[in-house]
Scaffold this motif. Structure first.
Motif, PDB file in Angstrom:
ATOM      1  N   GLY A 166      23.096  45.082  48.077  1.00  0.00           N
ATOM      2  CA  GLY A 166      22.771  46.061  47.056  1.00  0.00           C
ATOM      3  C   GLY A 166      23.594  45.803  45.814  1.00  0.00           C
ATOM      4  N   LEU A 167      23.261  46.470  44.738  1.00  0.00           N
ATOM      5  CA  LEU A 167      23.956  46.273  43.469  1.00  0.00           C
ATOM      6  C   LEU A 167      25.455  46.535  43.604  1.00  0.00           C
ATOM      7  N   ASP A 168      25.828  47.654  44.209  1.00  0.00           N
ATOM      8  CA  ASP A 168      27.241  47.997  44.304  1.00  0.00           C
ATOM      9  C   ASP A 168      28.016  47.009  45.167  1.00  0.00           C
ATOM     10  N   ARG A 169      27.422  46.590  46.263  1.00  0.00           N
ATOM     11  CA  ARG A 169      28.102  45.633  47.134  1.00  0.00           C
ATOM     12  C   ARG A 169      28.208  44.271  46.464  1.00  0.00           C
ATOM     13  N   ALA A 170      27.170  43.860  45.739  1.00  0.00           N
ATOM     14  CA  ALA A 170      27.210  42.572  45.043  1.00  0.00           C
ATOM     15  C   ALA A 170      28.294  42.573  43.970  1.00  0.00           C
ATOM     16  N   SER A 171      28.398  43.676  43.225  1.00  0.00           N
ATOM     17  CA  SER A 171      29.426  43.785  42.192  1.00  0.00           C
ATOM     18  C   SER A 171      30.818  43.692  42.814  1.00  0.00           C
ATOM     19  N   ALA A 172      31.036  44.438  43.898  1.00  0.00           N
ATOM     20  CA  ALA A 172      32.348  44.440  44.539  1.00  0.00           C
ATOM     21  C   ALA A 172      32.691  43.074  45.130  1.00  0.00           C
ATOM     22  N   ALA A 173      31.707  42.437  45.781  1.00  0.00           N
ATOM     23  CA  ALA A 173      31.954  41.132  46.398  1.00  0.00           C
ATOM     24  C   ALA A 173      32.256  40.080  45.340  1.00  0.00           C
ATOM     25  N   GLY A 174      31.504  40.099  44.242  1.00  0.00           N
ATOM     26  CA  GLY A 174      31.765  39.154  43.164  1.00  0.00           C
ATOM     27  C   GLY A 174      33.148  39.341  42.575  1.00  0.00           C
ATOM     28  N   GLY A 175      33.567  40.598  42.422  1.00  0.00           N
ATOM     29  CA  GLY A 175      34.895  40.878  41.886  1.00  0.00           C
ATOM     30  C   GLY A 175      36.002  40.390  42.800  1.00  0.00           C
ATOM     31  N   ARG A 176      35.860  40.649  44.113  1.00  0.00           N
ATOM     32  CA  ARG A 176      36.895  40.222  45.062  1.00  0.00           C
ATOM     33  C   ARG A 176      37.022  38.707  45.099  1.00  0.00           C
ATOM     34  N   LEU A 177      35.888  38.025  45.122  1.00  0.00           N
ATOM     35  CA  LEU A 177      35.914  36.559  45.200  1.00  0.00           C
ATOM     36  C   LEU A 177      36.528  35.951  43.939  1.00  0.00           C
ATOM     37  N   ALA A 178      36.132  36.471  42.790  1.00  0.00           N
ATOM     38  CA  ALA A 178      36.613  35.889  41.533  1.00  0.00           C
ATOM     39  C   ALA A 178      38.092  36.135  41.319  1.00  0.00           C
ATOM     40  N   ARG A 179      38.607  37.299  41.703  1.00  0.00           N
ATOM     41  CA  ARG A 179      40.031  37.570  41.489  1.00  0.00           C
ATOM     42  C   ARG A 179      40.904  36.720  42.410  1.00  0.00           C
ATOM     43  N   LEU A 180      40.342  36.263  43.535  1.00  0.00           N
ATOM     44  CA  LEU A 180      41.090  35.391  44.436  1.00  0.00           C
ATOM     45  C   LEU A 180      41.106  33.946  43.953  1.00  0.00           C
ATOM     46  N   VAL A 181      39.958  33.488  43.456  1.00  0.00           N
ATOM     47  CA  VAL A 181      39.803  32.074  43.103  1.00  0.00           C
ATOM     48  C   VAL A 181      40.075  31.816  41.624  1.00  0.00           C
ATOM     49  N   GLY A 182      39.565  32.685  40.751  1.00  0.00           N
ATOM     50  CA  GLY A 182      39.599  32.447  39.316  1.00  0.00           C
ATOM     51  C   GLY A 182      40.972  32.135  38.744  1.00  0.00           C
ATOM     52  N   PRO A 183      42.007  32.932  39.049  1.00  0.00           N
ATOM     53  CA  PRO A 183      43.313  32.655  38.442  1.00  0.00           C
ATOM     54  C   PRO A 183      43.904  31.296  38.799  1.00  0.00           C
ATOM     55  N   GLY A 240      41.817  25.704  36.518  1.00  0.00           N
ATOM     56  CA  GLY A 240      42.497  25.225  35.320  1.00  0.00           C
ATOM     57  C   GLY A 240      42.186  25.992  34.052  1.00  0.00           C
ATOM     58  N   VAL A 241      40.938  26.466  33.909  1.00  0.00           N
ATOM     59  CA  VAL A 241      40.564  27.144  32.665  1.00  0.00           C
ATOM     60  C   VAL A 241      41.335  28.439  32.469  1.00  0.00           C
ATOM     61  N   SER A 242      41.919  28.972  33.542  1.00  0.00           N
ATOM     62  CA  SER A 242      42.712  30.195  33.418  1.00  0.00           C
ATOM     63  C   SER A 242      43.944  29.979  32.546  1.00  0.00           C
ATOM     64  N   ASN A 243      44.401  28.738  32.442  1.00  0.00           N
ATOM     65  CA  ASN A 243      45.553  28.467  31.576  1.00  0.00           C
ATOM     66  C   ASN A 243      45.212  28.721  30.106  1.00  0.00           C
ATOM     67  N   ARG A 244      43.944  28.494  29.734  1.00  0.00           N
ATOM     68  CA  ARG A 244      43.535  28.828  28.369  1.00  0.00           C
ATOM     69  C   ARG A 244      43.594  30.334  28.164  1.00  0.00           C
ATOM     70  N   ALA A 245      43.151  31.094  29.172  1.00  0.00           N
ATOM     71  CA  ALA A 245      43.216  32.552  29.070  1.00  0.00           C
ATOM     72  C   ALA A 245      44.656  33.006  28.913  1.00  0.00           C
ATOM     73  N   ARG A 246      45.562  32.449  29.711  1.00  0.00           N
ATOM     74  CA  ARG A 246      46.977  32.833  29.619  1.00  0.00           C
ATOM     75  C   ARG A 246      47.536  32.508  28.233  1.00  0.00           C
ATOM     76  N   ALA A 247      47.192  31.324  27.726  1.00  0.00           N
ATOM     77  CA  ALA A 247      47.680  30.925  26.403  1.00  0.00           C
ATOM     78  C   ALA A 247      47.122  31.845  25.320  1.00  0.00           C
ATOM     79  N   ASN A 248      45.848  32.212  25.430  1.00  0.00           N
ATOM     80  CA  ASN A 248      45.241  33.103  24.449  1.00  0.00           C
ATOM     81  C   ASN A 248      45.909  34.476  24.465  1.00  0.00           C
ATOM     82  N   ILE A 249      46.179  34.993  25.645  1.00  0.00           N
ATOM     83  CA  ILE A 249      46.811  36.308  25.750  1.00  0.00           C
ATOM     84  C   ILE A 249      48.208  36.269  25.153  1.00  0.00           C
ATOM     85  N   ARG A 250      48.976  35.226  25.490  1.00  0.00           N
ATOM     86  CA  ARG A 250      50.336  35.125  24.948  1.00  0.00           C
ATOM     87  C   ARG A 250      50.312  34.983  23.429  1.00  0.00           C
ATOM     88  N   ARG A 251      49.317  34.283  22.922  1.00  0.00           N
ATOM     89  CA  ARG A 251      49.221  34.078  21.477  1.00  0.00           C
ATOM     90  C   ARG A 251      48.828  35.377  20.764  1.00  0.00           C
TER      91      ARG A 251
END
Length: 312
Positions: free
Chosen positions: A27-44, A47-58
């Motif tokens: 369902g929509l709610d379960r898909a949203s939650a599952a996508g969020g859990r997976l991305a927060r585990l893998v995304g950080p 390598g591209v997360s280093n650009r995000a960190r640099a942008n935030i610090r800047r």
């Protein structure tokens, strides 16, 4: 080389379709939650997360490393939720799902629709940014949405098809063809939605977080040329697959002002709006863009254009 690119594009597209099929089984709610859990585990960890960190610090050098990391993790969770929601995007446009989207300032939208004055809605990659055209349709505003052509042609075709199936908004590609479509919609008193937080090499130089940023000038240019309002809007995730969209006071052209100077003023006001919304909810903005780099040739071109304008 072309065959290699085609193979990579097909593999990317296949991976996307598999992921969407996985989310579609939920369902929509379960898909949203599952996508969020997976991305927060893998995304950080990618390598591209280093650009995000640099942008935030800047942008916000006052933040501690722990605060920066919390924003990165939150950004990935929001992005993962958004990807999971793509498999159910059409549900947001259904009347029975209206409870998922709260619109603050809806009366002003309906008044503009009734006045048939036309306008430009501007926002950024906040929360689920695909919902702005949905809100336009729910509030009775006809028009279109501007999109950037995806690097992967198969993904681009899928995205355009999906958006066309969700709302009646005209799909407007960036470029010459899109510009002609926008002009036609403005002349018909309709509305155009744009995300203006990405770098645009052919834009104008404005400030974002006090930093030089190449910024789209189209919304301001349309406001000056057609005397239409630029209406800022912000999308917030208020719990799972539920959202609040706030419509702010319109930005308008100043009668009798120099068109070039007024375009710069409006563009800067849009960036000021975006910065304020990002500061309020930094974890819901997409920090992965190469937002602030300005090449030397761009500075030279801008300086020449400004000097020419002063001589006229």
């Amino acid at each position: 080389m072309a065959r290699k690119h085609t193979t990579i594009h097909l593999l990317e597209y296949a991976a996307l379709k598999i992921a969407l099929a996985f989310f579609a089984m939920m369902g929509l709610d379960r898909a949203s939650a599952a996508g969020g859990r997976l991305a927060r585990l893998v995304g950080p960890k990618v390598g591209v997360s280093n650009r995000a960190r640099a942008n935030i610090r800047r942008a916000m050098p006052e933040l501690s490393p722990e605060e920066v990391e919390r924003i990165v993790v939150g950004m990935w969770e929001n992005l993962g939720r958004t990807i999971g929601e793509y498999a159910h995007l059409e549900r947001f446009a259904r009347p029975e799902e209206r409870h998922r989207i709260e619109v603050v300032g809806a009366g002003a939208l309906r008044a503009m629709a009734e006045a048939n004055c036309g306008g430009v809605f501007v926002s950024g990659h906040f929360a689920n940014w695909e919902l702005l055209p949905v809100v336009m349709q729910l509030e009775g505003l006809e028009g279109g949405e501007v999109y950037r052509h995806a690097n992967n042609p198969f993904v681009n075709e899928w995205m355009v098809s999906l958006r066309e199936s969700v709302t009646s908004a005209t799909q407007i590609p960036k470029g010459g063809t899109g510009a002609r479509l926008i002009v036609r919609l403005m002349q018909e008193g309709k509305f155009v939605a744009m995300l203006t937080d990405q770098k645009m090499n052919d834009g104008v130089e404005a400030r974002l977080f006090g930093l030089r940023a190449m910024t789209p000038a189209a919304p301001a240019g349309l406001a000056v040329r057609y005397n239409i309002p630029v209406v800022p809007a912000c999308i917030e995730r208020v719990g799972g697959a539920h959202f609040r969209i706030t419509v702010y006071n319109p930005i308008t052209a100043k009668p009798g002002a120099d068109p070039f100077e007024d375009t710069l003023r409006i563009t800067q006001e849009i960036n000021d709006f975006l910065e304020a919304r990002i500061r309020a909810r930094p974890h819901e903005w997409l920090w992965l863009h190469d937002r602030w780099s300005v090449k030397p040739w761009q500075r030279q071109r801008l300086a020449a254009a400004q000097e020419e304008d002063m001589l006229e």
